[in-house]
Design a protein around this motif. Structure first.
Motif, short mmCIF file in Angstrom:
data_model
loop_
_atom_site.label_atom_id
_atom_site.label_comp_id
_atom_site.label_asym_id
_atom_site.label_seq_id
_atom_site.Cartn_x
_atom_site.Cartn_y
_atom_site.Cartn_z
N LEU A 56 0.83 -1.20 0.00
CA LEU A 56 0.00 0.00 0.00
C LEU A 56 0.87 1.25 0.00
O LEU A 56 0.45 2.30 -0.51
N CYS A 57 2.08 1.14 0.53
CA CYS A 57 3.00 2.28 0.50
C CYS A 57 3.33 2.67 -0.94
O CYS A 57 3.46 3.85 -1.25
N GLU A 58 3.45 1.68 -1.82
CA GLU A 58 3.71 1.98 -3.24
C GLU A 58 2.50 2.66 -3.88
O GLU A 58 2.66 3.57 -4.70
N TYR A 59 1.30 2.26 -3.50
CA TYR A 59 0.11 2.94 -4.02
C TYR A 59 0.12 4.41 -3.59
O TYR A 59 -0.15 5.30 -4.39
N GLY A 60 0.46 4.64 -2.33
CA GLY A 60 0.55 6.02 -1.84
C GLY A 60 1.63 6.80 -2.57
O GLY A 60 1.43 7.95 -2.96
N ALA A 61 2.78 6.17 -2.78
CA ALA A 61 3.89 6.83 -3.47
C ALA A 61 3.53 7.16 -4.92
O ALA A 61 3.90 8.22 -5.43
N GLN A 62 2.80 6.27 -5.56
CA GLN A 62 2.40 6.56 -6.94
C GLN A 62 1.39 7.71 -6.99
O GLN A 62 1.43 8.53 -7.91
N VAL A 90 3.97 4.37 9.29
CA VAL A 90 3.14 3.49 8.46
C VAL A 90 2.30 2.60 9.37
O VAL A 90 2.81 1.96 10.29
N GLU A 91 1.00 2.58 9.09
CA GLU A 91 0.06 1.72 9.81
C GLU A 91 -0.71 0.91 8.78
O GLU A 91 -1.24 1.46 7.82
N LEU A 92 -0.74 -0.39 9.00
CA LEU A 92 -1.44 -1.31 8.10
C LEU A 92 -2.48 -2.07 8.89
O LEU A 92 -2.18 -2.61 9.96
N ALA A 93 -3.70 -2.14 8.37
CA ALA A 93 -4.81 -2.74 9.11
C ALA A 93 -4.96 -4.24 8.86
O ALA A 93 -5.74 -4.89 9.55
N ARG A 94 -4.23 -4.76 7.90
CA ARG A 94 -4.39 -6.18 7.54
C ARG A 94 -3.10 -6.66 6.90
O ARG A 94 -2.31 -5.86 6.42
N PHE A 122 -0.13 9.85 3.18
CA PHE A 122 -0.98 9.06 2.31
C PHE A 122 -1.93 8.21 3.14
O PHE A 122 -1.66 7.88 4.30
N ARG A 123 -3.06 7.90 2.53
CA ARG A 123 -4.09 7.08 3.19
C ARG A 123 -4.77 6.25 2.12
O ARG A 123 -5.16 6.77 1.08
N ILE A 124 -4.90 4.96 2.38
CA ILE A 124 -5.58 4.07 1.43
C ILE A 124 -6.79 3.49 2.14
O ILE A 124 -6.68 2.97 3.26
N GLU A 125 -7.93 3.58 1.49
CA GLU A 125 -9.19 3.08 2.04
C GLU A 125 -9.76 2.00 1.14
O GLU A 125 -9.55 2.01 -0.07
N HIS A 126 -10.50 1.10 1.77
CA HIS A 126 -11.27 0.10 1.04
C HIS A 126 -12.66 0.08 1.65
O HIS A 126 -12.81 -0.10 2.87
N ARG A 133 -1.91 3.74 6.03
CA ARG A 133 -1.60 5.17 6.07
C ARG A 133 -0.15 5.35 6.45
O ARG A 133 0.47 4.44 6.99
N GLY A 134 0.36 6.52 6.18
CA GLY A 134 1.73 6.85 6.56
C GLY A 134 2.15 8.16 5.95
O GLY A 134 1.34 8.90 5.38
N ARG A 135 3.44 8.44 6.10
CA ARG A 135 4.04 9.63 5.50
C ARG A 135 5.25 9.18 4.69
O ARG A 135 5.91 8.20 5.03
N ALA A 136 5.53 9.91 3.64
CA ALA A 136 6.65 9.56 2.77
C ALA A 136 7.40 10.83 2.36
O ALA A 136 6.80 11.89 2.22
N ALA A 137 8.71 10.66 2.19
CA ALA A 137 9.55 11.76 1.72
C ALA A 137 10.23 11.33 0.43
O ALA A 137 10.69 10.18 0.30
N VAL A 138 10.31 12.26 -0.51
CA VAL A 138 10.94 12.03 -1.80
C VAL A 138 12.00 13.11 -2.00
O VAL A 138 11.73 14.29 -1.79
N MET A 139 13.19 12.68 -2.39
CA MET A 139 14.24 13.61 -2.79
C MET A 139 14.21 13.69 -4.30
O MET A 139 14.17 12.66 -4.99
N LEU A 140 14.20 14.89 -4.82
CA LEU A 140 14.13 15.10 -6.26
C LEU A 140 15.52 15.20 -6.86
O LEU A 140 16.43 15.79 -6.25
N HIS A 141 15.68 14.64 -8.03
CA HIS A 141 16.94 14.74 -8.76
C HIS A 141 16.98 16.14 -9.35
O HIS A 141 16.04 16.55 -10.04
N PRO A 142 18.05 16.88 -9.11
CA PRO A 142 18.09 18.25 -9.62
C PRO A 142 18.11 18.31 -11.15
O PRO A 142 18.72 17.47 -11.80
N SER A 143 17.43 19.31 -11.67
CA SER A 143 17.43 19.53 -13.11
C SER A 143 18.81 20.06 -13.53
O SER A 143 19.58 20.54 -12.69
N PRO A 144 19.14 20.01 -14.81
CA PRO A 144 20.43 20.56 -15.28
C PRO A 144 20.59 22.04 -14.88
O PRO A 144 21.69 22.47 -14.54
N GLU A 145 19.49 22.80 -14.91
CA GLU A 145 19.57 24.22 -14.52
C GLU A 145 19.93 24.36 -13.05
O GLU A 145 20.73 25.20 -12.67
#
Length: 150
Positions: A56-62, A90-94, A122-126, A133-145
């Motif tokens: 579910l973490c991947e669903y949130g990340a996407q 991250v909390e998973l109910a199942r 992020f939060r995923i419901e059914h 649910r959980g929180r995620a951090a992403v580091m961005l690859h810098p652009s050439p500029e």
């Protein structure tokens, strides 16, 4: 609602690895997407015939990725590639999700965003129940500029 054909080309996840089916709505702060890919036998995240709830973490990340891409497109640009660097709270109910009928509702809310990183909750419901649910951090690859300025 935004059709997958409109946003799928904006993200790096392609083919079967593009887990979300459609975007229900989005704004500057958040996105709501839906998916039934958890039921597919050819889901690339399955192992030993099972799709575990940790995915579910991947669903949130996407959802985060799609949100960032839509924000960048709205601003006239393209989102920088990013790398998921941490998951917190991250909390998973199942233990598994492939046995759930119907669709998953995937929500992501941007907590912080800048040139170098994003942080989301992020939060995923059914069927109206929160299953992850959980929180995620992403580091961005810098652009050439950005690299030239550094």
């Amino acid at each position: 609602m935004i059709d997958k054909s409109e946003w799928a080309r904006l993200i790096p996840h392609q083919g079967l690895m593009c887990l979300l089916d459609r975007v229900i709505g989005w704004d500057e702060a958040c996105i709501h997407a839906r998916s039934a890919s958890h039921r597919r036998a050819d889901n690339p995240l399955r192992g030993d015939g099972v799709l575990r709830a940790v995915h579910l973490c991947e669903y949130g990340a996407q959802a985060m990725t799609v949100h960032g891409a839509l924000l960048a497109r709205a601003a006239g640009g393209a989102a920088a590639p990013g790398y998921l660097v941490s998951l917190r709270g991250v909390e998973l109910a199942r233990p598994r999700i492939d046995d759930l009928g119907g669709e998953l509702d995937v929500h992501a809310e941007r907590l912080l965003g800048g040139d170098g990183s994003w942080q989301y909750a992020f939060r995923i419901e059914h069927a109206g129940d929160v299953i992850g649910r959980g929180r995620a951090a992403v580091m961005l690859h810098p652009s050439p500029e950005q690299q030239a300025r550094a």
